[in-house]
Design a protein around this motif. Structure first.
Motif, PDB file in Angstrom:
ATOM      1  N   PRO A   1     -11.746  11.803  -4.253  1.00 21.74           N
ATOM      2  CA  PRO A   1     -10.630  12.287  -5.050  1.00 21.74           C
ATOM      3  C   PRO A   1      -9.637  11.154  -5.294  1.00 21.74           C
ATOM      4  N   ALA A   2      -8.965  11.217  -6.416  1.00 22.71           N
ATOM      5  CA  ALA A   2      -8.050  10.152  -6.815  1.00 22.71           C
ATOM      6  C   ALA A   2      -7.063   9.837  -5.707  1.00 22.71           C
ATOM      7  N   ALA A   3      -6.901   8.552  -5.415  1.00 25.04           N
ATOM      8  CA  ALA A   3      -5.950   8.115  -4.388  1.00 25.04           C
ATOM      9  C   ALA A   3      -4.931   7.193  -5.030  1.00 25.04           C
ATOM     10  N   ALA A   4      -3.762   7.171  -4.482  1.00 16.47           N
ATOM     11  CA  ALA A   4      -2.718   6.318  -5.024  1.00 16.47           C
ATOM     12  C   ALA A   4      -3.122   4.861  -4.858  1.00 16.47           C
ATOM     13  N   ARG A   5      -3.005   4.071  -5.919  1.00 15.34           N
ATOM     14  CA  ARG A   5      -3.340   2.659  -5.866  1.00 15.34           C
ATOM     15  C   ARG A   5      -2.164   1.880  -5.283  1.00 15.34           C
ATOM     16  N   THR A   6      -2.476   1.016  -4.353  1.00 17.35           N
ATOM     17  CA  THR A   6      -1.416   0.223  -3.743  1.00 17.35           C
ATOM     18  C   THR A   6      -1.449  -1.188  -4.311  1.00 17.35           C
ATOM     19  N   ARG A   7      -0.316  -1.813  -4.335  1.00 12.48           N
ATOM     20  CA  ARG A   7      -0.229  -3.171  -4.854  1.00 12.48           C
ATOM     21  C   ARG A   7      -0.808  -4.135  -3.808  1.00 12.48           C
ATOM     22  N   THR A   8      -1.721  -4.984  -4.251  1.00 12.66           N
ATOM     23  CA  THR A   8      -2.361  -5.932  -3.352  1.00 12.66           C
ATOM     24  C   THR A   8      -1.523  -7.197  -3.238  1.00 12.66           C
ATOM     25  N   THR A   9      -1.200  -7.587  -2.026  1.00 13.18           N
ATOM     26  CA  THR A   9      -0.471  -8.822  -1.788  1.00 13.18           C
ATOM     27  C   THR A   9      -1.402  -9.821  -1.123  1.00 13.18           C
ATOM     28  N   SER A  10      -0.901 -10.994  -0.842  1.00 16.02           N
ATOM     29  CA  SER A  10      -1.742 -12.038  -0.264  1.00 16.02           C
ATOM     30  C   SER A  10      -2.248 -11.655   1.122  1.00 16.02           C
ATOM     31  N   THR A  11      -1.548 -10.755   1.787  1.00 15.48           N
ATOM     32  CA  THR A  11      -1.958 -10.367   3.143  1.00 15.48           C
ATOM     33  C   THR A  11      -2.428  -8.921   3.224  1.00 15.48           C
ATOM     34  N   ALA A  12      -2.458  -8.230   2.113  1.00 14.86           N
ATOM     35  CA  ALA A  12      -2.780  -6.807   2.169  1.00 14.86           C
ATOM     36  C   ALA A  12      -4.197  -6.551   2.677  1.00 14.86           C
ATOM     37  N   ILE A  13      -5.174  -7.299   2.175  1.00 10.78           N
ATOM     38  CA  ILE A  13      -6.558  -7.082   2.589  1.00 10.78           C
ATOM     39  C   ILE A  13      -6.754  -7.437   4.060  1.00 10.78           C
ATOM     40  N   PRO A  14      -6.363  -8.630   4.519  1.00 11.20           N
ATOM     41  CA  PRO A  14      -6.561  -8.924   5.944  1.00 11.20           C
ATOM     42  C   PRO A  14      -5.791  -7.992   6.868  1.00 11.20           C
ATOM     43  N   ASN A  15      -4.593  -7.564   6.457  1.00  6.67           N
ATOM     44  CA  ASN A  15      -3.839  -6.626   7.288  1.00  6.67           C
ATOM     45  C   ASN A  15      -4.570  -5.293   7.413  1.00  6.67           C
ATOM     46  N   LEU A  16      -5.087  -4.818   6.283  1.00  8.56           N
ATOM     47  CA  LEU A  16      -5.815  -3.547   6.303  1.00  8.56           C
ATOM     48  C   LEU A  16      -7.077  -3.671   7.145  1.00  8.56           C
ATOM     49  N   LEU A  17      -7.859  -4.720   6.935  1.00 11.96           N
ATOM     50  CA  LEU A  17      -9.119  -4.868   7.649  1.00 11.96           C
ATOM     51  C   LEU A  17      -8.888  -5.106   9.136  1.00 11.96           C
ATOM     52  N   THR A  18      -7.807  -5.769   9.484  1.00 17.38           N
ATOM     53  CA  THR A  18      -7.476  -5.950  10.900  1.00 17.38           C
ATOM     54  C   THR A  18      -7.163  -4.612  11.558  1.00 17.38           C
ATOM     55  N   ARG A  19      -6.362  -3.793  10.883  1.00 15.83           N
ATOM     56  CA  ARG A  19      -6.043  -2.477  11.454  1.00 15.83           C
ATOM     57  C   ARG A  19      -7.301  -1.625  11.572  1.00 15.83           C
ATOM     58  N   GLN A  20      -8.141  -1.639  10.543  1.00 13.88           N
ATOM     59  CA  GLN A  20      -9.369  -0.842  10.596  1.00 13.88           C
ATOM     60  C   GLN A  20     -10.291  -1.331  11.702  1.00 13.88           C
ATOM     61  N   PHE A  21     -10.351  -2.629  11.897  1.00 13.77           N
ATOM     62  CA  PHE A  21     -11.177  -3.182  12.968  1.00 13.77           C
ATOM     63  C   PHE A  21     -10.695  -2.684  14.331  1.00 13.77           C
ATOM     64  N   GLU A  22      -9.402  -2.700  14.551  1.00 12.17           N
ATOM     65  CA  GLU A  22      -8.870  -2.225  15.831  1.00 12.17           C
ATOM     66  C   GLU A  22      -9.124  -0.740  16.017  1.00 12.17           C
ATOM     67  N   GLU A  23      -9.060   0.030  14.942  1.00 12.20           N
ATOM     68  CA  GLU A  23      -9.354   1.462  15.037  1.00 12.20           C
ATOM     69  C   GLU A  23     -10.827   1.685  15.387  1.00 12.20           C
ATOM     70  N   ARG A  24     -11.705   0.852  14.834  1.00  7.55           N
ATOM     71  CA  ARG A  24     -13.123   0.992  15.175  1.00  7.55           C
ATOM     72  C   ARG A  24     -13.366   0.630  16.639  1.00  7.55           C
ATOM     73  N   LEU A  25     -12.662  -0.377  17.131  1.00  9.84           N
ATOM     74  CA  LEU A  25     -12.796  -0.724  18.550  1.00  9.84           C
ATOM     75  C   LEU A  25     -12.335   0.423  19.440  1.00  9.84           C
ATOM     76  N   THR A  26     -11.279   1.098  19.032  1.00 11.90           N
ATOM     77  CA  THR A  26     -10.795   2.243  19.811  1.00 11.90           C
ATOM     78  C   THR A  26     -11.861   3.330  19.884  1.00 11.90           C
ATOM     79  N   LEU A  27     -12.586   3.526  18.793  1.00  5.84           N
ATOM     80  CA  LEU A  27     -13.657   4.524  18.770  1.00  5.84           C
ATOM     81  C   LEU A  27     -14.923   4.014  19.458  1.00  5.84           C
ATOM     82  N   ASN A  28     -15.079   2.700  19.524  1.00  2.00           N
ATOM     83  CA  ASN A  28     -16.286   2.109  20.093  1.00  2.00           C
ATOM     84  C   ASN A  28     -15.907   0.993  21.064  1.00  2.00           C
ATOM     85  N   PRO A  29     -15.353   1.355  22.234  1.00  2.00           N
ATOM     86  CA  PRO A  29     -14.907   0.343  23.196  1.00  2.00           C
ATOM     87  C   PRO A  29     -16.035  -0.572  23.681  1.00  2.00           C
TER      88      PRO A  29
END
Length: 585
Positions: free
Chosen positions: A6-34
């Motif tokens: 379903p349509a999601a709000a588009r966020t403005r991409t900055t120079s650090t937006a992708i690495p910040n997002l992927l870093t947070r997602q990586f830590e969340e995956r570690l929490t689920l998979n210690p």
């Protein structure tokens, strides 16, 4: 192709937006998979609490992991690919591929782990947790020892959660063939009925704690094993026995996922995940048949050069395997000799690696024997990376249960594939690439990883490792023949309705394996659909891309290899696009 949400709000991409997002997602995956944090040696500092946890195997835990994957995919899709650096665009593309492939598999109610059946002889909560604690959980302090026991006490819950998976998958029409279920019952029964005092989970902590002069840990572990883990194994055995009669008879009927609800689509999703290409099952099957024919011709010529001209390739290589200079004695001394020979091959190739690679890993790598209690049901071996901080070397554990599976001429290429310049070598380089973010240093894609392992065998040949070893060269080509035969067998099982015996017959004929060894491999393909296709598809991609790059002015092989490995594993389709812009000079 992107999966529509379903349509999601588009966020403005900055120079650090992708690495910040992927870093947070990586830590969340570690929490689920210690466990992943422990395998990579990053369960320290702010992540130290992960060392006393396991991922959830309960049905609610599995559903939570699926929802997290879907959330991560929506978040990344909402990030436009405009105004990104080349590296951030690459990271977005790679992560999207991974999340889309996972999400596609999660859409099948029966998907669990690496296949549709939940626990198998290759993977189960008991086996996985035992391996982690015994071989990877560090014990350098009392806190580590306590974390070990905390994890140990969680294993009964892991087993029970997995037992619930068995029941849920059976309700969804996904029951492993009877021969697979029977194998798992036998493995778990042997584990349950063994002497708790000699259990690897007990002896491991007893040994590690005693080295720190910490007393009582063996006795505490033994109580957990006897009063918690053993009853949970009994409950899982009962759950498996309940579904056993409903499993397919592999000798008389197809055993592939094609027989499951929407099984053809499921296999297609498995192929995309594992090969990281868009090749269809029919295309892969045809490619495998052609490769088997080509490699058989090459092996025939080498055998004739060794004075072995009569009989089929299988007959001649089987005769070679039992000669006095090829067969190791079926004793503990013989098994020790295999390990010593493999590590000697590694020492030799290490001296040649600077000719093909500018960067070499700092972390070590070695080959060890697989623990005896893990041999039943397991394939010929499994590789595990070293710790990211260099505190633990990479290790390939070889299964030496059947010593006849390992004539001398097959061993050099095994060392090169699994250790260097193969898996442990390239994973170490990726983990040590400090300029890359951590989430990228832990990327894993089968098409890249297994394709590199097979390509590494080729590099070893090019470095002259078989120049004085003609039978080893036969083993090298047989390794490739084996991977080509896998393409035929895996697609035969899952898209063409092959029964188990037909698959074993084909693999026995087109490999160096004994029939028992081929049966173990076929059972692996049955429960891990498409994984076996990643090797030869990946190898062919690497060789083609190198051939294309070598035509550019100023091509340098060492620079090519460094560029490929230090970028991190990625889908083969993405690697191809990345290499098109690689400056070779």
């Amino acid at each position: 192709m992107l999966i529509a949400f379903p349509a999601a709000a588009r966020t403005r991409t900055t120079s650090t937006a992708i690495p910040n997002l992927l870093t947070r997602q990586f830590e969340e995956r570690l929490t689920l998979n210690p466990e992943m944090a422990t395998f990579f040696g990053i369960d320290t500092g702010e992540r130290a609490s992960l060392r006393s946890r396991f991922s959830e195997s309960s049905l609610s835990g599995l559903d939570r992991a699926r929802r997290t994957t879907a959330k991560h995919l929506r978040e990344l899709q909402a990030m436009p690919d405009t105004d990104l650096s080349d590296e951030h665009r690459l990271e977005r593309e790679v992560s999207l591929f991974d999340l889309e492939a996972q999400h596609a598999l999660n859409s099948f109610a029966y998907h669990a782990g690496s296949g549709p059946y939940g626990p198998t002889p290759l993977e189960s909560a008991y086996q996985n947790s035992t391996l982690l604690l015994r071989d990877f959980h560090p014990v350098t302090s009392r806190d580590d020892a306590e974390a070990y026991l905390t994890r140990l006490a969680l294993i009964p819950g892991l087993i029970d959660g997995e037992s619930a998976q068995i029941t849920r998958n059976a309700a969804a029409g996904a029951i492993a063939p009877r021969v697979i279920v029977a194998q798992l019952i036998a493995i778990l029964t042997a584990a349950r009925d063994a002497d708790p005092a000699k259990d690897g989970l007990v002896t491991a902590i007893e040994t590690k704690a005693s080295a720190l002069k910490l007393a009582g840990y063996g006795a505490r572990a033994q109580t957990i094993v006897a009063d918690g883990i053993r009853p949970a194994l009994t409950r899982q055995i009962a759950a498996l026995q309940a579904v056993l009669p409903r499993g397919a008879d592999g000798a008389k009927a197809g055993v592939g996922v094609g027989r499951l609800p929407n099984g053809a689509a499921y296999y297609e999703a498995c192929l995309r995940m594992h090969t990281t290409t868009d090749m269809t099952a029919d295309a892969i099957h045809a490619f495998g048949v052609a490769q088997v024919a080509t490699l058989s011709t090459q092996i025939d010529a080498l055998l004739k050069s060794q004075g072995m001209a009569s009989g089929s390739i299988k007959q001649r290589t089987s005769a070679l395997a039992v000669t006095s200079d090829q067969a190791f004695p079926d004793t503990e001394e013989g098994r020790a000799a295999i390990i010593a020979y493999l590590n000697d091959r590694l020492d030799r190739v290490k001296k040649k690696l600077p000719e093909a690679f500018g960067e070499l890993p700092k972390n070590g790598y070695e080959i060890r024997r697989m623990a005896r209690e893990m041999e039943d049901g397991n394939p010929f071996g499994v590789a595990y990376p070293g710790a990211a901080d260099g505190s633990r070397p990479g290790v390939f554990f070889i299964n030496l249960q059947s010593i006849s599976d390992w004539p001398r001429y097959t061993l050099p290429t095994l060392a090169f594939h699994e250790a260097a310049p193969g898996h442990l070598f390239d994973i170490a380089l990726q983990l040590e690439a400090g300029e890359l973010p951590l989430y990228r240093r832990t990327w894993f894609f089968n098409g890249f990883r297994e394709g590199w392992g097979l390509y590494a065998e080729q590099v070893a040949d090019e470095l002259g490792m078989y120049d004085d070893d003609p039978t080893g060269k036969i083993g090298y080509l047989q390794s490739h023949l084996f991977r080509a035969a896998r393409l035929v067998v895996d697609t035969g099982i899952h898209s063409r309705g092959w029964d188990r015996e037909r698959a074993i017959d084909y693999l026995t004929e087109h490999s160096s394996m004994t029939r028992d060894g081929a049966a173990k491999e076929v059972d692996r393909y049955i429960v891990m659909p498409a994984q076996a296709c990643s090797y030869m598809i990946g190898h062919t991609t690497f060789t083609r891309l190198r051939d294309e790059a070598s035509k550019r002015p100023g091509f340098d092989l060492r620079a090519f290899h460094d560029f490929v490995l230090q970028g991190g594993a990625m889908p083969l389709t993405v690697l191809e696009r990345r290499l098109k812009s690689w400056p070779s000079a």
